[in-house]
Design a protein around this motif. Structure first.
Motif, mmCIF file in Angstrom:
data_model
loop_
_atom_site.group_PDB
_atom_site.id
_atom_site.type_symbol
_atom_site.label_atom_id
_atom_site.label_comp_id
_atom_site.label_asym_id
_atom_site.label_seq_id
_atom_site.Cartn_x
_atom_site.Cartn_y
_atom_site.Cartn_z
ATOM 1 N N PHE A 26 -4.577 -7.072 10.197
ATOM 2 C CA PHE A 26 -3.827 -6.155 9.377
ATOM 3 C C PHE A 26 -4.420 -5.988 7.754
ATOM 4 C CE2 PHE A 26 -0.443 -4.770 6.718
ATOM 5 C CZ PHE A 26 0.286 -3.833 7.486
ATOM 6 N N GLU A 29 -7.739 -4.543 7.377
ATOM 7 C CA GLU A 29 -7.607 -2.976 7.648
ATOM 8 C C GLU A 29 -6.946 -2.555 6.306
ATOM 9 O OE1 GLU A 29 -6.374 -1.486 11.489
ATOM 10 O OE2 GLU A 29 -5.028 -0.287 10.402
ATOM 11 N N LEU A 30 -6.128 -2.966 5.840
ATOM 12 C CA LEU A 30 -5.120 -2.424 4.725
ATOM 13 C C LEU A 30 -6.040 -2.623 3.500
ATOM 14 C CD1 LEU A 30 -2.368 -1.457 3.416
ATOM 15 C CD2 LEU A 30 -1.816 -3.936 3.116
ATOM 16 N N MET A 33 -7.865 0.364 2.190
ATOM 17 C CA MET A 33 -7.078 1.323 2.157
ATOM 18 C C MET A 33 -6.371 1.804 0.765
ATOM 19 S SD MET A 33 -5.579 1.545 6.124
ATOM 20 C CE MET A 33 -4.692 3.017 5.940
ATOM 21 N N VAL A 34 -5.937 0.444 0.291
ATOM 22 C CA VAL A 34 -5.322 0.326 -1.019
ATOM 23 C C VAL A 34 -6.120 -0.188 -2.413
ATOM 24 C CG1 VAL A 34 -2.988 -0.002 0.120
ATOM 25 C CG2 VAL A 34 -4.462 -2.029 -0.582
ATOM 26 N N SER A 241 6.198 -1.406 6.879
ATOM 27 C CA SER A 241 5.090 -2.142 6.387
ATOM 28 C C SER A 241 4.116 -2.930 7.406
ATOM 29 C CB SER A 241 5.769 -3.338 5.458
ATOM 30 O OG SER A 241 6.278 -4.620 6.217
ATOM 31 N N LYS A 243 2.638 -0.860 9.615
ATOM 32 C CA LYS A 243 1.770 -0.062 9.844
ATOM 33 C C LYS A 243 1.002 0.237 8.577
ATOM 34 C CE LYS A 243 4.596 2.139 13.292
ATOM 35 N NZ LYS A 243 5.926 2.772 13.149
ATOM 36 N N THR A 244 -0.383 -0.065 8.736
ATOM 37 C CA THR A 244 -1.138 -0.018 7.524
ATOM 38 C C THR A 244 -1.035 1.748 6.857
ATOM 39 O OG1 THR A 244 -3.277 0.766 8.834
ATOM 40 C CG2 THR A 244 -2.966 -1.567 8.093
ATOM 41 N N PHE A 247 2.170 2.195 5.251
ATOM 42 C CA PHE A 247 2.498 1.290 4.040
ATOM 43 C C PHE A 247 1.624 1.872 2.929
ATOM 44 C CE2 PHE A 247 1.887 -2.644 1.446
ATOM 45 C CZ PHE A 247 3.071 -2.886 1.501
ATOM 46 N N THR A 248 0.487 2.438 3.289
ATOM 47 C CA THR A 248 -0.423 2.790 2.197
ATOM 48 C C THR A 248 0.143 4.131 1.812
ATOM 49 O OG1 THR A 248 -2.338 2.033 3.244
ATOM 50 C CG2 THR A 248 -2.787 3.824 1.874
#
Ligand code: PGA
Length: 255
Positions: A26, A29-30, A33-34, A241, A243-244, A247-248
């Protein structure tokens, strides 16, 4: 929110979800994205067994790791509990105390929430303390009384200086995991009231610097409206939160 005075905090509360292997995947992956989204602090509060993995996976990223609870004693005969020092020793920066699920299922009271909060502060953790009324309390018209009592008791013995490490999360119990969000106006009313309580205890400067989050079915669709309110400085996010992508979107809404 007023970003010149306080920091926005978007925190995930994973509850009893995710294994260490899932945690690592997770965060990997996140993170991209952030990356660079520095308009808010990004926190993932994860189960105890996932913390060490999360801290390692989040190294070098803008993701911070938190726990979902902490015990108030430094050590001793408390089978199944985890101390604040144990949390900091593995790199935990944040901790949630007083979540309504702990109050509802595990006998947490305003007083034990206060004990956990002060123990966590002493160990140098940043604390997200949850307050919020049940549906019955809202229907009885005692929302503000309930939330203000919970806030006052939670903060007993906390100094003005320690308040910089306290985040207050307003989470109406009827909105948690139900898909039923408080309207932006309902959430704003209570968050403003919480800031008023902090003001009465510590004065205007501390009150204006305190981050007050909203939590309860905050998601990719409603985050922007909630976060546009003057006294809502972030979110404590359960379901979304996990799911990436969702949440993003919420992190982006807080920019
Ligand atoms: P939810 O949970 O976003 O799934 O409603 C929020 C929380 O319990 O912190």
């Amino acid at each position: 929110m007023d970003k010149s005075k306080r920091t926005a905090v978007i925190a995930g509360n994973w509850k009893m979800n995710m294994t260490p292997a899932q945690t690592e995947a997770f965060i990997k992956e996140l993170a991209p994205m952030v990356a660079g989204l520095d308009g808010c602090s990004i926190v993932l509060c994860v189960p105890f067994v996932d913390i060490a993995t999360a801290v390692k996976a989040a190294e070098g990223t803008n993701i911070h790791v938190g726990a979902e609870n902490v015990h108030f004693a430094e050590k001793g005969a408390y089978t199944g509990e985890v101390s604040a020092e144990m949390l900091t020793s593995v790199g935990t920066e944040y901790v949630i105390v007083g979540h309504s699920e702990r109050r509802q299922y595990f006998g947490e009271t305003d007083v034990t929430v206060n004990q956990r909060l002060t123990a966590a502060l002493k160990a140098g953790l940043k604390v997200i303390v949850c307050v919020g009324e049940t549906l019955t309390e809202r229907e009885q018209g005692v929302t503000l009384e309930t939330v203000s009592r919970q806030t006052k008791v939670a903060l007993m013995g906390v100094t003005a200086d320690e308040m910089k490490n306290v985040i207050i999360a307003y989470e109406p119990v009827w909105a948690i995991g139900t898909g039923r969000t408080a309207t932006a106006e309902q959430a704003e009313e209570v968050c403003a009231d919480i800031r008023g309580v902090v003001c009465s205890l510590y004065g205007k400067e501390v009150a204006e610097a305190t981050t007050v989050q909203y939590g309860g079915s905050m998601n990719a669709k409603n985050a922007e409206e909630l976060l546009s309110m003057k006294n809502i400085d972030g979110g404590l996010i359960g379901g979304a939160s996990l799911k990436t992508a969702d949440f993003t979107v919420i992190v982006k809404a807080a920019q």
